[in-house]
Design an enzyme around this catalytic site. Structure first.
Site, PDB file in Angstrom:
ATOM      1  N   GLU A  99     -35.782 -20.271 -41.727  1.00  0.00           N
ATOM      2  CA  GLU A  99     -34.546 -20.760 -41.268  1.00  0.00           C
ATOM      3  C   GLU A  99     -34.586 -20.222 -39.778  1.00  0.00           C
ATOM      4  O   GLU A  99     -34.678 -19.150 -39.445  1.00  0.00           O
ATOM      5  CB  GLU A  99     -33.291 -20.106 -41.874  1.00  0.00           C
ATOM      6  CG  GLU A  99     -32.959 -20.776 -43.301  1.00  0.00           C
ATOM      7  CD  GLU A  99     -32.435 -22.201 -43.186  1.00  0.00           C
ATOM      8  OE1 GLU A  99     -32.063 -22.632 -41.935  1.00  0.00           O
ATOM      9  OE2 GLU A  99     -32.261 -22.938 -44.029  1.00  0.00           O
ATOM     10  N   HIS A 141     -37.804 -29.655 -43.109  1.00  0.00           N
ATOM     11  CA  HIS A 141     -37.077 -29.870 -44.189  1.00  0.00           C
ATOM     12  C   HIS A 141     -36.311 -31.859 -44.145  1.00  0.00           C
ATOM     13  O   HIS A 141     -36.604 -32.147 -45.053  1.00  0.00           O
ATOM     14  CB  HIS A 141     -35.544 -29.315 -43.661  1.00  0.00           C
ATOM     15  CG  HIS A 141     -34.574 -29.100 -45.090  1.00  0.00           C
ATOM     16  ND1 HIS A 141     -33.454 -28.553 -45.222  1.00  0.00           N
ATOM     17  CD2 HIS A 141     -34.893 -29.529 -46.482  1.00  0.00           C
ATOM     18  CE1 HIS A 141     -32.985 -28.695 -46.237  1.00  0.00           C
ATOM     19  NE2 HIS A 141     -33.588 -29.306 -47.009  1.00  0.00           N
TER      20      HIS A 141
HETATM   21 ZN   LIG Z   1     -32.882 -27.040 -43.628  1.00  0.00          ZN
END
Ligand SMILES: [Zn+2]
Length: 259
Positions: A99, A141
């Site tokens: 992240e 993602h």
């Molecule tokens: Zn994500």
């Protein structure tokens, strides 16, 4: 309870309870990159460790380059969500997730600071040195969840990562590219050319059935491809540049040594 970080680049361990054993054993073969998508990166870190939120990632990289590890690499973290790549829907079981602190498209989508990107590149190189992850499985993602996700987005420097030995990437064909076959395809079109395009996206790994209709799903997959591979114009239209870049990417993957 803490744990020993996998990488010497980790500045701090902040353990997340949101993890368990991987489906097929401890090894991962996908590296998945995200942005946090929250106004505050501290709040994002707290959420990634909150048992009620049930989300997590292996690593988080703050704007100032600080690297946090939340989940040991051998365990399954919760960052992919409902997803698909090359026939598999349990991407969490196969991936290491990073992240990257950035508020994202909903909050103005600021540029990624250089020192944050340097830290991300170093961390990715370190992960790739310790895990057998093929270049084409360093993914966004948005690649594996194109209907739901845009992260890490068009500002993420995939070209720079590639130059540092991370991932698979080809120089995007220029927007004005008019080489054959360059008939632009867009939502509402149908026929053999659309079916061929859909097959090419599916061959790369995107979750796109071949039905010959440039439908809403085709548009989001084209958008996801552009976010990663042709960020100059992200509009879901398969223009000549997008089609040429996709074919070049498939050709580049075919040239990779078989692992
Ligand atoms: Zn994500």
């Amino acid at each position: 309870m803490s744990f020993k970080p996998n990488s010497s680049l980790v500045d701090r361990v902040v353990r997340s309870p949101n993890c368990e054993a991987r489906r097929d054993g401890p090894r991962a073969d996908i590296l998945l990159l995200h942005y946090t998508g929250m106004q505050s990166s501290q709040a994002a870190l707290e959420r990634l460790c909150d048992p009620i939120a049930k989300v997590s990632a292996h690593y988080m990289v703050f704007e100032d380059g600080e690297v946090i590890q939340m989940v040991p690499e051998a365990l399954r973290a919760h960052h992919a969500g409902v997803s698909f790549w090359a026939g598999d829907t349990d991407i969490n079981s196969r991936s290491i997730g990073i992240e990257i602190a950035n508020p994202g498209h909903d909050w103005g989508y600021p540029d990624y600071p250089d020192h944050q990107m340097s830290a991300v590149i170093e961390l990715c190189r370190d992960i790739l040195a310790r895990n057998v992850i093929p270049p084409e499985l360093v993914l966004a993602h948005s690649d594996i969840a194109p209907t739901r996700k845009q992260d890490p987005g068009e500002k993420f420097p995939w070209a720079k990562l590639y130059e540092s030995g991370i991932g698979l990437w080809v120089k995007p064909a220029p927007l004005a590219f008019e080489g054959a076959p360059s008939k632009w395809l867009r939502q509402g079109d149908n026929g053999e050319a659309v079916a061929t395009l859909q097959k090419q996206f599916a061959a790369y790994g995107y979750g796109l059935p071949t039905n010959g209709d440039y439908d809403a799903l085709t548009k989001v997959v084209v958008t996801a491809f552009q976010l990663h591979f042709r960020p100059e114009r992200v509009d879901g239209v398969a223009d000549g540049s997008t089609q040429t870049t996709l074919r070049a990417l498939l050709a580049a993957r075919a040239m990779l040594p078989k692992s």
